[in-house]
Design a protein around this motif. Structure first.
Motif, PDB file in Angstrom:
ATOM      1  N   GLU A 127       0.816  -1.220   0.000  1.00 16.38           N
ATOM      2  CA  GLU A 127       0.000   0.000   0.000  1.00 16.38           C
ATOM      3  C   GLU A 127       0.850   1.271   0.000  1.00 16.38           C
ATOM      4  N   LEU A 128       2.008   1.210   0.655  1.00 17.09           N
ATOM      5  CA  LEU A 128       2.881   2.396   0.663  1.00 17.09           C
ATOM      6  C   LEU A 128       3.336   2.673  -0.770  1.00 17.09           C
ATOM      7  N   PRO A 129       3.296   3.929  -1.202  1.00 15.10           N
ATOM      8  CA  PRO A 129       3.685   4.205  -2.589  1.00 15.10           C
ATOM      9  C   PRO A 129       5.169   3.924  -2.828  1.00 15.10           C
TER      10      PRO A 129
ATOM     11  N   LEU B  99      12.727  -3.047  -8.779  1.00 18.56           N
ATOM     12  CA  LEU B  99      13.739  -2.148  -8.225  1.00 18.56           C
ATOM     13  C   LEU B  99      13.116  -1.100  -7.305  1.00 18.56           C
ATOM     14  N   ASP B 100      11.965  -0.541  -7.717  1.00 17.21           N
ATOM     15  CA  ASP B 100      11.350   0.494  -6.885  1.00 17.21           C
ATOM     16  C   ASP B 100      10.841  -0.096  -5.560  1.00 17.21           C
TER      17      ASP B 100
ATOM     18  N   CYS C 260      11.630  -1.117   0.249  1.00 21.02           N
ATOM     19  CA  CYS C 260      11.879  -2.078   1.326  1.00 21.02           C
ATOM     20  C   CYS C 260      13.199  -1.767   2.030  1.00 21.02           C
ATOM     21  N   ALA C 261      14.216  -1.406   1.258  1.00 21.33           N
ATOM     22  CA  ALA C 261      15.504  -1.075   1.870  1.00 21.33           C
ATOM     23  C   ALA C 261      15.353   0.137   2.788  1.00 21.33           C
TER      24      ALA C 261
ATOM     25  N   MET D  55       8.048  10.340   4.521  1.00 20.16           N
ATOM     26  CA  MET D  55       6.771   9.619   4.422  1.00 20.16           C
ATOM     27  C   MET D  55       6.945   8.193   4.961  1.00 20.16           C
ATOM     28  N   ILE D  56       8.007   7.501   4.503  1.00 20.18           N
ATOM     29  CA  ILE D  56       8.281   6.139   4.999  1.00 20.18           C
ATOM     30  C   ILE D  56       8.366   6.152   6.526  1.00 20.18           C
TER      31      ILE D  56
END
Lengths: 273, 273
Positions: free
Chosen positions: A235-237, B168-169, B174-175, B220-221
């Motif tokens: 869900e996170l962009p 990749l995105d 995730c990283a 945001m993350i």
């Protein structure tokens, strides 16, 4: 290794421990890490241990032997949790005095740590983390939990969720998620688990359960938490690179060349593809 | 400490490193851990380091000095990533030969580890984890990522999300989540971050960005991931104790008494409150 976590909350205490010990990956055994001393109406003490199993078993055996002798200073008659933590610390020091030198000759560190928590009579519930040197610290409402053993994998979820206002059931859920993350990432932590819940001022164990793979709740946690994580992850962009600031000065990368001064990468670089 | 992670995916490579070094909590500095060697059309090599900063800087400086001398065996003319990993390993051994004994006299371990990844000409992208002894392992589609430094806090999310088919995105996202969890739980890992993305067969860096607290995506993350975790945590049901199996044999707890044999806790216990 081992993983144990205990939380001291407004509503009481939650303790969770695994039961795996290992001396190399081909020498894995099951030993419970949680020992409970309970005299209903007077005291409940929960002791959890991590580290060298021979050391931690020695400490617990001495504590038990003393506890079995009437009128001897022991966990049964110490007036406060603080005194109990000192007794555990003193016992670790006794074992150190007896064993540390012999262990050192075999290159084995004196590696042991304990969590002690519980409630005695009129005192509030208390939680201590006791080190191999026999010294210890106490949890507070700012830092309401302690971990021993393989603690890092399961720490992020505790840091994000647990405060002293967390309910006992939520805390149990969080402890199980923390344990599940640890088990998933580290072979040396494994089931069955011991979960103990103590309601403040109850002066008896509220709930003490053994959890193995056939436990439907832990099975649900194991399956659902991973799925939930993957769902909120999706869900996170993803990064939308077009919106990233472009004004950042490009960082030089190392280019081939003889005699060309090599510049350290400097701060700030965006190079678009 | 440091935290670096690199992933070798079907679509290419994703590398992320922090920039904090510390010698005690009152001696914290910012040093970049990622060095990029790029010759567009021929090779991209990304080297990330963790451990004793004096050791890792020595290794990187020697690699650079050799790379600056034409016709000398170096990262610029090694025909494969495997040969590049051997060069890095050999360089670590040179530094060990020179420094390890002196360090030992001051009780300092020879502590250094490296991640090397990239692509050379017709080879597929490859990823290596190089140890202080100069030996190394290579990632595979089963184990597509390596971490060095303070790796445990950020491992659970990688274990749950990353496979070689991850885009990749998504891998970059995730990283960054993995890094955010690490930064939250460990003071010795900190911003700014270096993020590098390499598209398979591009033979040039696709994207190389520096991320600080003013980066809106990382911000945001940082905010959203914690909130999302707390939301899915709240959605998971608390344990409903009435449904827990009651047939499990109660485990004896230690009761007070002199001369009474003390029984080990046995497996399986439910005591309801």
């Amino acid at each position: 290794m081992t993983y144990c976590v205990a939380m001291c909350l407004d509503e009481g205490l939650v303790c969770l421990s695994d039961s795996r010990t290992n001396a190399g990956v081909d020498h894995i055994n099951t030993f419970r890490k949680m020992t409970v001393f309970e005299r209903p109406g007077d005291r409940v003490l929960v002791l959890m241990s991590a580290g060298n199993l021979a050391i931690t078993q020695s400490v617990i055996n001495i504590l038990r032997e003393h506890a079995a002798v009437q009128d001897r200073q022991s966990l049964w008659n110490a007036p406060t949790l603080f005194e109990c933590a000192r007794l555990v610390g003193d016992t670790i020091r006794r074992v150190h005095q007896r064993d540390a030198e012999a262990l050192q000759q075999f290159g084995v560190d004196f590696n042991a740590s304990f969590i002690l928590c519980g409630q005695i009579a009129d005192e509030p519930p208390r939680l201590f983390n006791i080190y191999a040197a026999g010294n210890f610290i106490e949890a507070s409402s700012d830092t309401p939990y302690f971990q021993i053993g393989e603690s890092k994998y399961g720490k992020p979820i505790l840091d994000r969720v647990v405060s002293s206002r967390t309910s006992l059931d939520e805390a149990a859920k969080c402890a199980l998620i923390s344990m599940d993350s640890t088990i998933r990432s580290n072979l040396s932590v494994g089931l069955p688990l011991d979960l103990l819940i103590y309601k403040r001022d109850g002066l008896k164990v509220s709930r003490h359960v053994s959890i193995d793979w056939d436990n439907p709740y832990f099975d649900m946690i194991h399956g659902q938490w991973g799925a939930s994580l993957r769902r909120v992850f999706a869900e996170l962009p993803d990064p939308d690179w077009t919106t990233w600031p472009q004004e950042i000065e490009p960082r030089p990368r190392i280019q081939e060349g003889s005699g060309v001064p090599l510049r350290e990468p400097a701060a700030g670089d965006v190079s678009a593809d």
